[in-house]
Scaffold this motif. Structure first.
Motif, short mmCIF file in Angstrom:
data_model
loop_
_atom_site.label_atom_id
_atom_site.label_comp_id
_atom_site.label_asym_id
_atom_site.label_seq_id
_atom_site.Cartn_x
_atom_site.Cartn_y
_atom_site.Cartn_z
N PHE A 26 54.61 42.55 35.45
CA PHE A 26 53.63 41.47 35.44
C PHE A 26 52.28 42.03 35.89
O PHE A 26 52.20 42.72 36.92
CB PHE A 26 54.06 40.34 36.38
CG PHE A 26 55.29 39.61 35.91
CD1 PHE A 26 55.17 38.53 35.05
CD2 PHE A 26 56.55 40.01 36.32
CE1 PHE A 26 56.29 37.84 34.62
CE2 PHE A 26 57.68 39.33 35.89
CZ PHE A 26 57.55 38.24 35.03
N LYS A 27 51.26 41.72 35.11
CA LYS A 27 49.91 42.16 35.47
C LYS A 27 49.07 40.92 35.79
O LYS A 27 48.88 40.04 34.95
CB LYS A 27 49.29 42.95 34.32
CG LYS A 27 50.07 44.24 34.01
CD LYS A 27 49.44 45.04 32.89
CE LYS A 27 50.25 46.31 32.61
NZ LYS A 27 49.64 47.12 31.53
N GLY A 28 48.60 40.88 37.02
CA GLY A 28 47.81 39.75 37.46
C GLY A 28 46.32 40.04 37.39
O GLY A 28 45.87 40.90 36.62
N VAL A 29 45.55 39.32 38.16
CA VAL A 29 44.09 39.49 38.22
C VAL A 29 43.71 39.66 39.69
O VAL A 29 44.02 38.81 40.53
CB VAL A 29 43.35 38.29 37.62
CG1 VAL A 29 41.84 38.47 37.76
CG2 VAL A 29 43.76 38.11 36.15
N SER A 30 43.05 40.75 40.00
CA SER A 30 42.68 41.01 41.40
C SER A 30 41.34 40.34 41.73
O SER A 30 40.48 40.15 40.87
CB SER A 30 42.59 42.51 41.66
OG SER A 30 41.56 43.08 40.88
N ALA A 31 41.21 39.99 42.99
CA ALA A 31 39.97 39.41 43.50
C ALA A 31 39.99 39.54 45.02
O ALA A 31 41.07 39.65 45.63
CB ALA A 31 39.84 37.94 43.10
N HIS A 32 38.81 39.54 45.62
CA HIS A 32 38.75 39.56 47.08
C HIS A 32 39.41 38.29 47.60
O HIS A 32 39.10 37.19 47.14
CB HIS A 32 37.29 39.61 47.53
CG HIS A 32 37.13 39.83 49.01
ND1 HIS A 32 37.45 38.88 49.95
CD2 HIS A 32 36.67 40.91 49.69
CE1 HIS A 32 37.20 39.34 51.15
NE2 HIS A 32 36.72 40.59 51.03
N PRO A 33 40.37 38.43 48.54
CA PRO A 33 41.10 37.23 48.99
C PRO A 33 40.22 36.18 49.63
O PRO A 33 40.59 34.99 49.66
CB PRO A 33 42.12 37.80 49.98
CG PRO A 33 41.58 39.12 50.40
CD PRO A 33 40.85 39.66 49.21
N TYR A 74 37.41 35.25 48.43
CA TYR A 74 36.68 34.55 47.36
C TYR A 74 37.54 34.45 46.10
O TYR A 74 37.07 34.63 45.00
CB TYR A 74 35.37 35.28 47.05
CG TYR A 74 34.53 35.55 48.29
CD1 TYR A 74 33.66 34.58 48.77
CD2 TYR A 74 34.65 36.75 48.97
CE1 TYR A 74 32.90 34.81 49.92
CE2 TYR A 74 33.91 36.99 50.11
CZ TYR A 74 33.03 36.02 50.59
OH TYR A 74 32.31 36.25 51.72
N ALA A 75 38.84 34.20 46.33
CA ALA A 75 39.80 34.31 45.23
C ALA A 75 40.11 32.99 44.53
O ALA A 75 40.80 32.99 43.51
CB ALA A 75 41.11 34.91 45.77
N LYS A 76 39.60 31.88 45.05
CA LYS A 76 39.99 30.59 44.47
C LYS A 76 39.60 30.52 43.00
O LYS A 76 38.46 30.77 42.62
CB LYS A 76 39.34 29.45 45.24
CG LYS A 76 39.81 28.08 44.75
CD LYS A 76 39.27 26.94 45.60
CE LYS A 76 39.79 25.60 45.09
NZ LYS A 76 39.32 24.47 45.91
N GLY A 77 40.59 30.18 42.18
CA GLY A 77 40.35 30.06 40.75
C GLY A 77 40.24 31.37 40.02
O GLY A 77 40.00 31.39 38.81
N LYS A 78 40.39 32.47 40.73
CA LYS A 78 40.23 33.79 40.11
C LYS A 78 41.50 34.64 40.21
O LYS A 78 41.95 35.21 39.22
CB LYS A 78 39.08 34.55 40.78
CG LYS A 78 37.74 33.86 40.72
CD LYS A 78 36.70 34.62 41.53
CE LYS A 78 35.37 33.87 41.58
NZ LYS A 78 34.38 34.59 42.41
N MET A 79 42.07 34.76 41.42
CA MET A 79 43.20 35.66 41.64
C MET A 79 44.48 35.14 40.99
O MET A 79 44.78 33.95 41.02
CB MET A 79 43.45 35.85 43.14
CG MET A 79 44.65 36.75 43.46
SD MET A 79 45.03 36.82 45.22
CE MET A 79 43.65 37.80 45.81
#
Length: 415
Positions: free
Chosen positions: A223-230, A232-237
């Motif tokens: 499974f490949k997800g989407v990384s983001a700074h935790p 500022y991750a809302k709606g992104k990670m």
């Protein structure tokens, strides 16, 4: 063979003390070089028996020949066991203990008194009262899987060499590494082996003869997800670790698994999870006695994985399938006499045959598809892959007697 002094007990204890644990994560072959320590010893012992061509090749396979002594056109028969032990439990510093004339009472293993071998947990022991039982000491496996097979083959070789009145065709001996991690014949030169039919010595209860295994695939789902700074991750990670967790949690609870199946029922079994937040994977082994059912399991598993990522825009999934081995019955059903001769040999040795199926595989599975039809014979190894592993000395001796009868049956038939 009533006056023959068997060597299986001494052989087994000597081999069990050598650490040959396989490593599924290794990229070498064999997966652990210490397996060659046993291989070197076996070559020396075979040469000492007079088998001048005994050798270990670059991959760690041990080969030897007992030349035929018959005037008949007899096929070449191979006997095979594997040298490695399972990585499930440590095989370092194995201390074999012989429990003479077992009386049926619990066996407490001295190095870990919480390890108690009982008839309730191991019902086969009810049949072994009066036998000499070998166990480990409580902190390791024993290694009867498959050093019992090696000890049997070596005792058989000694008997055949020292009893030339037993008529037989050419006999090939093969010891393999890495069976426990599914790579036992990856580098085997089948032309060099040069045998017509074979038998693995890697079975359990006295009299068992197995000519049907699972067919097996491995599956890796990534499974490949989407990384983001935790922060500022809302709606992104999209956390791949959570996708894997949801996927495993969604597996059926009342079917599919080893803990809910038996007999000829197959299973889908997660064996490892690896990864980080951005990418994570889960590895499975897929098993069934009907090869066509593997793809059905895999299709359903892939659909489940796809369902997990659908709500997550941006997540992706990779589904990889690799063939491992196939049910040896697909080959052996065309040469039923290979199994029939083993059954006849047991009867001649005074043993009740117990035809059964394997909920697993052996080197014989792949050897059969490489052109060497290869059922599996009993050794007495029980409680395998655990600290409560044990083996009966008398079972091993009866396996030797079966092999002596078997090789004479082959010499007396033309197929």
């Amino acid at each position: 063979m009533s006056t023959y002094k068997h060597q299986v007990e001494e052989n087994f204890i000597r081999y069990a003390k050598i650490d040959t644990t396989a490593d599924p994560n290794s990229t070498t072959f064999p997966s652990t070089m210490k397996q060659k320590d046993l291989a070197k010893l076996l070559v020396k012992e075979l040469i000492d028996l007079g088998l001048k061509d005994a050798e270990m090749d670059e991959w760690g396979y041990v080969f030897a020949t007992i030349p035929g002594n018959t005037d008949k056109e007899a096929p070449t028969i191979c006997f095979c066991s594997h040298m490695d032990t399972a990585p499930d439990v440590t095989g370092t510093n194995v201390k074999p203990i012989v429990h003479r004339n077992y009386n049926g009472s619990p066996i407490t293993l001295p190095d870990d008194p919480t390890q108690v071998i009982t008839i309730e947990r191991h019902p086969y022991l009810k049949e072994k009262i009066g036998d000499d039982i070998i166990t480990a000491s409580g902190t390791t496996l024993l290694g009867a899987d498959d050093k019992a097979g090696i000890a049997i083959i070596m005792d058989f070789a000694n008997y055949i060499v020292t009893h030339p009145e037993v008529k037989h065709g050419d006999i090939r001996i093969l010891f393999t590494p890495d069976e426990e991690v599914g790579r036992g014949v990856d580098h085997l030169d089948i032309k060099k082996l040069n045998a017509d039919y074979g038998y693995t010595l890697d079975g359990g209860v006295l009299g068992s003869i197995e000519d049907e295994t699972f067919s097996a695939d491995s599956v890796k789902v990534t499974f490949k997800g989407v990384s983001a700074h935790p922060g500022y991750a809302k709606g992104k990670m999209i956390n791949a670790l959570k996708l894997v967790a949801d996927f495993v949690a969604a597996l059926p609870k009342d079917r599919w698994s080893p803990e809910t199946t038996e007999g000829r029922e197959g299973f889908v079994h997660p064996v490892a999870i690896n990864g980080i937040m951005e990418e994570a994977s889960v590895s499975f082994i897929i098993r069934d006695h009907l090869t066509e059912k593997l793809s059905k399991f895999e299709d359903e598993l892939q659909s489940l994985a796809q369902m997990i990522i659908e709500p997550h825009n941006g997540a992706t999934m990779v589904f990889e399938v690799k063939e491992q081995y196939r049910n040896m019955k697909e080959v052996l059903q065309s040469v039923p006499f290979v199994t029939d001769y083993a059954i006849e040999a047991m009867k001649r040795a005074g043993i009740e045959p117990r035809p059964t199926i394997i909920r697993g595989g052996t080197d014989g599975s792949r050897l059969s598809f490489m052109g060497l039809p290869c059922p599996n014979l009993f050794t007495g190894e029980m409680g395998i892959h655990s600290k409560q592993e044990y083996v009966s000395v008398q079972d091993m001796e009866k396996a030797v007697k079966t092999m002596v009868e078997l090789i004479q049956i082959w010499e007396g038939h033309e197929d």
